[in-house]
Design a protein around this motif. Structure first.
Motif, PDB file in Angstrom:
ATOM      1  N   PRO A 127       0.800  -1.235   0.000  1.00 33.78           N
ATOM      2  CA  PRO A 127       0.000   0.000   0.000  1.00 33.78           C
ATOM      3  C   PRO A 127       0.825   1.272   0.000  1.00 33.78           C
ATOM      4  O   PRO A 127       0.295   2.342  -0.335  1.00 33.78           O
ATOM      5  CB  PRO A 127      -0.824  -0.127   1.291  1.00 33.78           C
ATOM      6  CG  PRO A 127      -0.015  -1.013   2.182  1.00 33.78           C
ATOM      7  CD  PRO A 127       0.682  -1.977   1.275  1.00 33.78           C
ATOM      8  N   GLN A 150       0.525  -0.423  -4.843  1.00 31.67           N
ATOM      9  CA  GLN A 150      -0.656   0.438  -4.940  1.00 31.67           C
ATOM     10  C   GLN A 150      -0.633   1.227  -6.244  1.00 31.67           C
ATOM     11  O   GLN A 150      -1.676   1.473  -6.851  1.00 31.67           O
ATOM     12  CB  GLN A 150      -0.697   1.394  -3.744  1.00 31.67           C
ATOM     13  CG  GLN A 150      -1.977   2.206  -3.645  1.00 31.67           C
ATOM     14  CD  GLN A 150      -3.193   1.335  -3.390  1.00 31.67           C
ATOM     15  OE1 GLN A 150      -3.151   0.456  -2.534  1.00 31.67           O
ATOM     16  NE2 GLN A 150      -4.268   1.576  -4.125  1.00 31.67           N
ATOM     17  N   ASP A 154      -3.625   1.594  -8.980  1.00 24.03           N
ATOM     18  CA  ASP A 154      -4.206   2.903  -9.298  1.00 24.03           C
ATOM     19  C   ASP A 154      -4.028   3.278 -10.761  1.00 24.03           C
ATOM     20  O   ASP A 154      -4.925   3.886 -11.363  1.00 24.03           O
ATOM     21  CB  ASP A 154      -3.571   3.985  -8.427  1.00 24.03           C
ATOM     22  CG  ASP A 154      -3.931   3.835  -6.956  1.00 24.03           C
ATOM     23  OD1 ASP A 154      -4.938   3.160  -6.657  1.00 24.03           O
ATOM     24  OD2 ASP A 154      -3.184   4.364  -6.106  1.00 24.03           O
TER      25      ASP A 154
END
Length: 654
Positions: A127, A150, A154
């Motif tokens: 993360p 992450q 994204d």
């Protein structure tokens, strides 16, 4: 390059690693001995004394490197891929996560796993990493984990994420993961001297402390210097072992997904975004050789990955590197969002149609091992959509997965089912037995073609259960399916695969000792396997005998072996696995070719035949994608009625 050629290439890479490690140790020992010879002025001593000191120094160096490598490899092997992921800050992906990015990741991984015939790996996300990167880690497919940053979640669209995950799956399928773990262990050993030297060097405390440690300063400095020479050698080893495998993984990912745009798009985003593929974690160096992209900038000599532009151009020959400047400018103003790109393309709600029945020629089946065909992902998605969402949810949760697995094996015959319930109560407790009974009712109408994919879906949750419980479940499986003296094809396939997968997850090896052999030596086992499969797929004894002879002629031409189906099929197969798993790669390819010839001799691929074919391939470590069958979409008949494509007196279908 097919699956068996890639396996051979991985073995060659492992052999190169051994030689490079040996060469590195020799260089480091020579450096240590030279430093000892110069530091202790051994030329002023008697020859025998000097040689003895050099031998001791060399042996101690080898012991430090060897023990450090062995301990590190052992710890990594015991921890599985999840240990590597958590050491980098990875967080497990919850099976019921509401995050749409994580659900998309889970769906992509599950589809690729089922499409490639592999157990679904554990999933982790990093993360705190905005760069685009991913890796697969583990000793065997049974303890594999895939982690993504992450930034990848994204920034990448679904096609791009699929390309990255397919790249990582190629490392799982081809055996690169084990090589990567060995490489981590080897490099830790080479660095062990530097760590030892830093421990021995005096720190602070003024002259008095430094003086008291004076005798250790010279050996510590020698260890530090030798260790950091080892760092340079280690980086060269990683670069030498890793680069070509990344090209192969890119090519395999394209074969997996049958499209280049996704993987090329992910590489372009790495090249065009300021975060690139960099990792912030201090342990990025440890895993740099197993990442999708470079974790930090290295000179071309030490780079573990080929240049990004070169990788993109191999996927997209028309690509102009000057495009990256335009992409960088555009993304600097508005960073890309993978989910927004999916919505623009309508991918968040699109669903591929379920595949229809197809034939499976022997050469096509062999070619698809470790290499899903063009329709494999659509087929896998169709299989998943055939499983009710509430069943999928229970299969993904650790607190409900065991009853789901056991419920699949409960009979529809009241008397047999009552006996199974009593057995489960005695071995596993009444609450678990009752939960399995309820799952048996809920799963009764499940499509026959999705039962094995459901078990693959459940495997990550199953691995989260306590080891003692899993051992008890594995021990009771055989008794559960044999309680009435009869075993049908699905019962055997499910129980055999679970026992093997649980053994490999816990012990990193199959539940049998593998014996290296050849097809000629394995002729009795080959004949027993072909006889069982021929009897399963053909009601007419004459047709079964003809299929048996056709398959045998492909594998053992001229062998005078008569068609004699064994009285207890599961016993014959259990005895065959240690032998057949010991065949070399080309012989396994020929075995699968002959087996597919047996199955398709009548031009029909039934559900039972498909399950048995995939089970055989899995048991001999040749991952086979699911095959569309004539049974797909047909309702599961009640236990006690024979499915039209599951007729076999050999297994004793009930």
């Amino acid at each position: 390059m097919n699956f068996f050629e890639r396996q051979l290439e991985v073995r060659r890479a492992s052999a190169r690693l051994v030689w490079l490690f040996t060469l590195a140790v020799v260089v480091i020992v020579a450096l240590v001995d030279f430093a000892v010879w110069a530091g202790f002025r051994l030329w002023e001593r008697q020859a025998g004394s000097a040689v003895w000191i050099l031998v001791v120094a060399g042996v101690l160096t080898v012991l430090v490197i060897g023990l450090t490598s062995w301990i590190r490899t052992l710890l990594l092997r015991r921890g599985g891929g999840g240990k590597v992921a958590t050491s980098l800050g990875g967080v497990p992906v919850s099976p019921d996560t509401p995050d749409p990015n994580l659900r998309r990741l889970r769906n992509v991984v599950e589809e690729i796993a089922i499409a490639s015939g592999m157990p679904v790996p554990q999933l982790y996300v990093l993360p705190n990493e905005p760069g685009i990167n991913a890796f697969a880690a583990g000793w065997t497919p049974g303890d594999a984990a895939i982690a993504v940053t992450q930034g990848a979640l994204d920034r990448l669209s679904r096609d791009e994420l699929q390309g990255v995950i397919a790249h990582e799956f190629s490392h799982v399928v081809n055996g690169d993961m084990r090589l990567n773990i060995r490489l981590m262990g080897v490099l830790t050993g080479i660095l062990g001297l530097a760590l030892l030297g830093r421990i021995l060097l005096p720190r602070g405390g003024g002259r008095r402390q430094a003086g008291s440690l004076g005798p250790l300063v010279l050996p510590a400095l020698v260890a530090v210097i030798a260790g950091y020479v080892g760092v340079v050698i280690g980086r060269l080893i990683k670069a030498g072992v890793s680069r070509q495998r990344e090209f192969l993984a890119d090519a395999s990912a394209v074969q997996f997904t049958r499209q280049t745009e996704g993987l090329a798009g992910a590489l372009k985003k790495i090249a065009g975004l300021p975060t690139g593929s960099r990792l912030h974690t201090a342990k990025a160096e440890d895993v740099s050789h197993m990442l999708f992209g470079e974790s930090r900038k290295f000179s071309s000599l030490f780079a573990t990955h080929p240049p990004l532009v070169r990788r993109i151009q191999l996927l997209d020959p028309a690509f102009d590197p000057r495009e990256l400047d335009q992409l960088s400018s555009r993304w600097a103003a508005a960073p890309p969002s993978g989910m927004d790109e999916d919505r623009a393309l309508g991918l968040t709600t699109a669903a591929a149609p379920a595949p229809g029945p197809v034939r499976a020629p022997a050469d096509a089946v062999v070619a698809s091992i470790g290499n899903p065909a063009a329709g494999s992902f659509g087929h896998a998605g169709g299989l998943l959509r055939c499983i009710p969402e509430d069943v999928q949810a229970r299969a993904r949760r650790a607190d409900s997965v065991v009853p789901v697995i056991l419920g699949l094996l409960l009979s529809g015959h009241p008397q047999i089912r009552t006996g199974q319930h009593q057995l489960l109560t005695a071995r596993l407790g009444r609450p678990l037995a009752d939960a399995a009974w309820r799952e048996g009712d809920a799963l009764r109408g499940l499509d026959p073609a999705v039962r094995l994919p459901l078990t693959e879906l459940a495997f990550p949750a199953l691995r989260q259960r306590p080891q003692q419980e899993l051992q008890a479940v594995a021990a009771v499986l055989h008794e559960l399916v044999r309680i009435d003296g009869k075993v049908d094809v699905f019962e055997y396939c499910l129980s055999a695969l679970l026992v093997r997968d649980l053994s490999e997850a816990a012990h990193h090896r199959p539940p049998w000792p593998v014996r290296r052999t050849s097809l000629r030596q394995a002729a009795p086992s080959v004949a027993a396997l072909f006889a069982v499969v021929a009897a399963v797929g053909h009601r007419d004894p004459a047709a079964a005998a003809a299929a048996f002879r056709a398959g045998l002629a492909r594998v053992l031409p001229g062998a005078p072996i008569p068609f004699q189906p064994p009285g207890q099929a599961w016993q014959a197969l259990d005895a065959a696995w240690p032998v057949l798993d010991g065949l070399p790669g080309p012989d396994k390819a020929l075995l699968v070719d002959g087996l597919t010839t047996v199955i398709t001799n009548d031009g029909v691929l039934g559900v039972a035949e498909s399950e048995l074919l995939r089970t055989v391939c899995a048991m001999v470590h040749c991952p086979l994608p699911p095959l569309a069958t004539v049974g797909l979409g047909q309702p599961l008949p009640p236990r006690g009625q024979q499915h039209p494509q599951q007729s076999s007196g050999v297994f004793g279908v009930r």
